[in-house]
Design a protein around this motif. Structure first.
Motif, PDB file in Angstrom:
ATOM      1  N   TYR A  34      -3.853  45.286 -12.148  1.00  0.00           N
ATOM      2  CA  TYR A  34      -4.388  44.540 -13.297  1.00  0.00           C
ATOM      3  C   TYR A  34      -5.443  43.540 -12.844  1.00  0.00           C
ATOM      4  O   TYR A  34      -6.444  43.323 -13.524  1.00  0.00           O
ATOM      5  N   THR A  35      -5.234  42.942 -11.681  1.00  0.00           N
ATOM      6  CA  THR A  35      -6.197  41.978 -11.150  1.00  0.00           C
ATOM      7  C   THR A  35      -7.488  42.683 -10.743  1.00  0.00           C
ATOM      8  O   THR A  35      -8.585  42.245 -11.108  1.00  0.00           O
ATOM      9  N   VAL A  36      -7.369  43.781 -10.012  1.00  0.00           N
ATOM     10  CA  VAL A  36      -8.537  44.539  -9.558  1.00  0.00           C
ATOM     11  C   VAL A  36      -9.343  45.047 -10.759  1.00  0.00           C
ATOM     12  O   VAL A  36     -10.573  45.011 -10.764  1.00  0.00           O
ATOM     13  N   GLN A  37      -8.654  45.507 -11.788  1.00  0.00           N
ATOM     14  CA  GLN A  37      -9.318  46.050 -12.971  1.00  0.00           C
ATOM     15  C   GLN A  37      -9.877  44.963 -13.883  1.00  0.00           C
ATOM     16  O   GLN A  37     -10.623  45.264 -14.811  1.00  0.00           O
ATOM     17  N   GLY A  38      -9.507  43.692 -13.640  1.00  0.00           N
ATOM     18  CA  GLY A  38     -10.010  42.585 -14.451  1.00  0.00           C
ATOM     19  C   GLY A  38      -9.497  42.617 -15.881  1.00  0.00           C
ATOM     20  O   GLY A  38     -10.202  42.213 -16.808  1.00  0.00           O
ATOM     21  N   ARG A  39      -8.277  43.080 -16.056  1.00  0.00           N
ATOM     22  CA  ARG A  39      -7.683  43.138 -17.400  1.00  0.00           C
ATOM     23  C   ARG A  39      -7.608  41.751 -18.024  1.00  0.00           C
ATOM     24  O   ARG A  39      -7.650  40.742 -17.337  1.00  0.00           O
ATOM     25  N   GLY A  40      -7.449  41.700 -19.317  1.00  0.00           N
ATOM     26  CA  GLY A  40      -7.343  40.431 -20.034  1.00  0.00           C
ATOM     27  C   GLY A  40      -5.980  39.784 -19.863  1.00  0.00           C
ATOM     28  O   GLY A  40      -5.758  38.664 -20.296  1.00  0.00           O
ATOM     29  N   PHE A  41      -5.074  40.496 -19.236  1.00  0.00           N
ATOM     30  CA  PHE A  41      -3.740  39.957 -18.985  1.00  0.00           C
ATOM     31  C   PHE A  41      -3.401  40.158 -17.520  1.00  0.00           C
ATOM     32  O   PHE A  41      -4.050  40.925 -16.819  1.00  0.00           O
ATOM     33  N   GLU A  42      -2.384  39.431 -17.077  1.00  0.00           N
ATOM     34  CA  GLU A  42      -1.910  39.583 -15.712  1.00  0.00           C
ATOM     35  C   GLU A  42      -0.395  39.588 -15.710  1.00  0.00           C
ATOM     36  O   GLU A  42       0.237  39.044 -16.616  1.00  0.00           O
ATOM     37  N   LEU A  43       0.165  40.220 -14.712  1.00  0.00           N
ATOM     38  CA  LEU A  43       1.601  40.271 -14.530  1.00  0.00           C
ATOM     39  C   LEU A  43       1.930  39.293 -13.416  1.00  0.00           C
ATOM     40  O   LEU A  43       1.414  39.408 -12.310  1.00  0.00           O
ATOM     41  N   ARG A  44       2.762  38.276 -13.735  1.00  0.00           N
ATOM     42  CA  ARG A  44       3.057  37.216 -12.774  1.00  0.00           C
ATOM     43  C   ARG A  44       4.552  37.085 -12.534  1.00  0.00           C
ATOM     44  O   ARG A  44       5.338  37.243 -13.451  1.00  0.00           O
ATOM     45  N   ARG A  45       4.897  36.721 -11.308  1.00  0.00           N
ATOM     46  CA  ARG A  45       6.286  36.410 -10.967  1.00  0.00           C
ATOM     47  C   ARG A  45       6.478  34.911 -11.192  1.00  0.00           C
ATOM     48  O   ARG A  45       5.835  34.093 -10.543  1.00  0.00           O
ATOM     49  N   VAL A  46       7.358  34.565 -12.135  1.00  0.00           N
ATOM     50  CA  VAL A  46       7.655  33.164 -12.448  1.00  0.00           C
ATOM     51  C   VAL A  46       9.129  33.012 -12.793  1.00  0.00           C
ATOM     52  O   VAL A  46       9.744  33.929 -13.325  1.00  0.00           O
ATOM     53  N   ALA A  47       9.676  31.852 -12.481  1.00  0.00           N
ATOM     54  CA  ALA A  47      11.048  31.497 -12.874  1.00  0.00           C
ATOM     55  C   ALA A  47      12.060  32.587 -12.547  1.00  0.00           C
ATOM     56  O   ALA A  47      12.954  32.881 -13.330  1.00  0.00           O
ATOM     57  N   GLY A  48      11.905  33.237 -11.404  1.00  0.00           N
ATOM     58  CA  GLY A  48      12.865  34.240 -10.974  1.00  0.00           C
ATOM     59  C   GLY A  48      12.698  35.614 -11.585  1.00  0.00           C
ATOM     60  O   GLY A  48      13.540  36.491 -11.411  1.00  0.00           O
ATOM     61  N   GLY A  49      11.622  35.832 -12.312  1.00  0.00           N
ATOM     62  CA  GLY A  49      11.396  37.133 -12.944  1.00  0.00           C
ATOM     63  C   GLY A  49       9.916  37.411 -13.100  1.00  0.00           C
ATOM     64  O   GLY A  49       9.074  36.740 -12.506  1.00  0.00           O
ATOM     65  N   TRP A  50       9.599  38.403 -13.927  1.00  0.00           N
ATOM     66  CA  TRP A  50       8.209  38.821 -14.151  1.00  0.00           C
ATOM     67  C   TRP A  50       7.869  38.700 -15.617  1.00  0.00           C
ATOM     68  O   TRP A  50       8.693  38.957 -16.485  1.00  0.00           O
ATOM     69  N   ARG A  51       6.610  38.325 -15.888  1.00  0.00           N
ATOM     70  CA  ARG A  51       6.166  38.156 -17.268  1.00  0.00           C
ATOM     71  C   ARG A  51       4.668  38.385 -17.357  1.00  0.00           C
ATOM     72  O   ARG A  51       3.932  38.110 -16.422  1.00  0.00           O
ATOM     73  N   PHE A  52       4.228  38.879 -18.510  1.00  0.00           N
ATOM     74  CA  PHE A  52       2.798  39.038 -18.756  1.00  0.00           C
ATOM     75  C   PHE A  52       2.213  37.714 -19.238  1.00  0.00           C
ATOM     76  O   PHE A  52       2.831  37.001 -20.019  1.00  0.00           O
ATOM     77  N   TYR A  53       1.011  37.416 -18.767  1.00  0.00           N
ATOM     78  CA  TYR A  53       0.282  36.217 -19.170  1.00  0.00           C
ATOM     79  C   TYR A  53      -1.155  36.604 -19.469  1.00  0.00           C
ATOM     80  O   TYR A  53      -1.682  37.564 -18.911  1.00  0.00           O
ATOM     81  N   THR A  54      -1.788  35.816 -20.293  1.00  0.00           N
ATOM     82  CA  THR A  54      -3.210  35.976 -20.526  1.00  0.00           C
ATOM     83  C   THR A  54      -3.944  35.537 -19.260  1.00  0.00           C
ATOM     84  O   THR A  54      -3.608  34.505 -18.674  1.00  0.00           O
ATOM     85  N   ARG A  55      -4.921  36.297 -18.834  1.00  0.00           N
ATOM     86  CA  ARG A  55      -5.714  35.916 -17.669  1.00  0.00           C
ATOM     87  C   ARG A  55      -6.448  34.616 -18.008  1.00  0.00           C
ATOM     88  O   ARG A  55      -6.921  34.419 -19.118  1.00  0.00           O
ATOM     89  N   ALA A  56      -6.517  33.716 -17.045  1.00  0.00           N
ATOM     90  CA  ALA A  56      -7.092  32.387 -17.251  1.00  0.00           C
ATOM     91  C   ALA A  56      -8.482  32.429 -17.891  1.00  0.00           C
ATOM     92  O   ALA A  56      -8.817  31.599 -18.736  1.00  0.00           O
ATOM     93  N   ALA A  57      -9.282  33.403 -17.525  1.00  0.00           N
ATOM     94  CA  ALA A  57     -10.649  33.503 -18.060  1.00  0.00           C
ATOM     95  C   ALA A  57     -10.657  33.718 -19.576  1.00  0.00           C
ATOM     96  O   ALA A  57     -11.635  33.388 -20.250  1.00  0.00           O
ATOM     97  N   TYR A  58      -9.576  34.256 -20.117  1.00  0.00           N
ATOM     98  CA  TYR A  58      -9.506  34.550 -21.547  1.00  0.00           C
ATOM     99  C   TYR A  58      -8.551  33.630 -22.306  1.00  0.00           C
ATOM    100  O   TYR A  58      -8.369  33.784 -23.512  1.00  0.00           O
ATOM    101  N   ALA A  59      -7.965  32.689 -21.620  1.00  0.00           N
ATOM    102  CA  ALA A  59      -6.950  31.824 -22.222  1.00  0.00           C
ATOM    103  C   ALA A  59      -7.466  31.031 -23.418  1.00  0.00           C
ATOM    104  O   ALA A  59      -6.777  30.911 -24.432  1.00  0.00           O
ATOM    105  N   SER A  60      -8.671  30.503 -23.330  1.00  0.00           N
ATOM    106  CA  SER A  60      -9.171  29.671 -24.439  1.00  0.00           C
ATOM    107  C   SER A  60      -9.338  30.494 -25.715  1.00  0.00           C
ATOM    108  O   SER A  60      -9.052  30.015 -26.810  1.00  0.00           O
ATOM    109  N   ALA A  61      -9.780  31.739 -25.597  1.00  0.00           N
ATOM    110  CA  ALA A  61      -9.929  32.593 -26.779  1.00  0.00           C
ATOM    111  C   ALA A  61      -8.569  32.912 -27.399  1.00  0.00           C
ATOM    112  O   ALA A  61      -8.405  32.864 -28.623  1.00  0.00           O
TER     113      ALA A  61
END
Length: 186
Positions: A34-61
């Motif tokens: 997802y990072t290499v492809q520059g998708r609008g979302f990213e998959l992140r490891r947080v709080a002991g698990g995994w979750r989808f997040y909006t990529r920072a570049a698109y967060a304001s929109a």
């Protein structure tokens, strides 16, 4: 995308009938893709698990679309209280109030309602309720665990030089500590 909290590798492995290692490897590979492809979302490891997040570049929109100007920000008092809980947990309200120098009861109720802190038992000596941060706190802060909290030392005022093993000149924020009598200082 449909879970309320980050999905753990163990839970996903159970659902998918795979090993946790296979699931973990696949999640890391997806996150990298997802990072290499520059998708609008990213998959992140947080709080002991995994979750989808909006990529920072698109967060304001996305924020503009979802929130439409309605943001519920924490007050300075709430941020200070949350910081004390995060760094000193488990901690009682009276200890948080002692560190901040003001009563924090109302702010603690707000943090509890927002799911950023939770009860963590009682203090054996006093019976006071203890508080700790939640996984939701970790998730909102983008942390995998409390060990990722930044060091406090760079943000503290520089103290005057004191002997390394001495606490002289270091203020006590312990509400149970009593002030020495004038006679004891002489």
């Amino acid at each position: 995308m449909v879970v309320d909290e980050p999905a753990t590798e163990v839970h996903l492995a159970k659902v998918l009938d795979r090993t946790a290692r296979e699931v973990g490897d696949a999640l890391r590979q997806l996150a990298d893709e997802y990072t290499v492809q520059g998708r609008g979302f990213e998959l992140r490891r947080v709080a002991g698990g995994w979750r989808f997040y909006t990529r920072a570049a698109y967060a304001s929109a996305v924020e503009a679309f979802v929130l439409d100007g309605q943001q519920a920000r924490l007050t300075q008092a709430a941020l200070e209280t949350l910081a004390v809980v995060a760094y000193r947990q488990p901690v009682s309200r009276s200890r948080v109030s002692a560190v901040r120098g003001v009563n924090c009861d109302g702010v603690m109720r707000t943090l509890l309602q927002r799911g950023l802190v939770e009860e963590a038992g009682a203090e054996p000596e006093t019976g006071a309720i203890l508080y700790r941060t939640t996984n939701y706190f970790l998730e909102r802060m983008g942390l995998r665990g409390l060990d990722e909290l930044p060091e406090l030392a760079p943000f503290l005022p520089e103290a005057e030089a004191v002997e390394p093993d001495s606490l002289e000149g270091v203020p006590s924020f312990d509400p149970d500590a009593r002030e020495p009598d004038a006679d004891e200082n002489e």
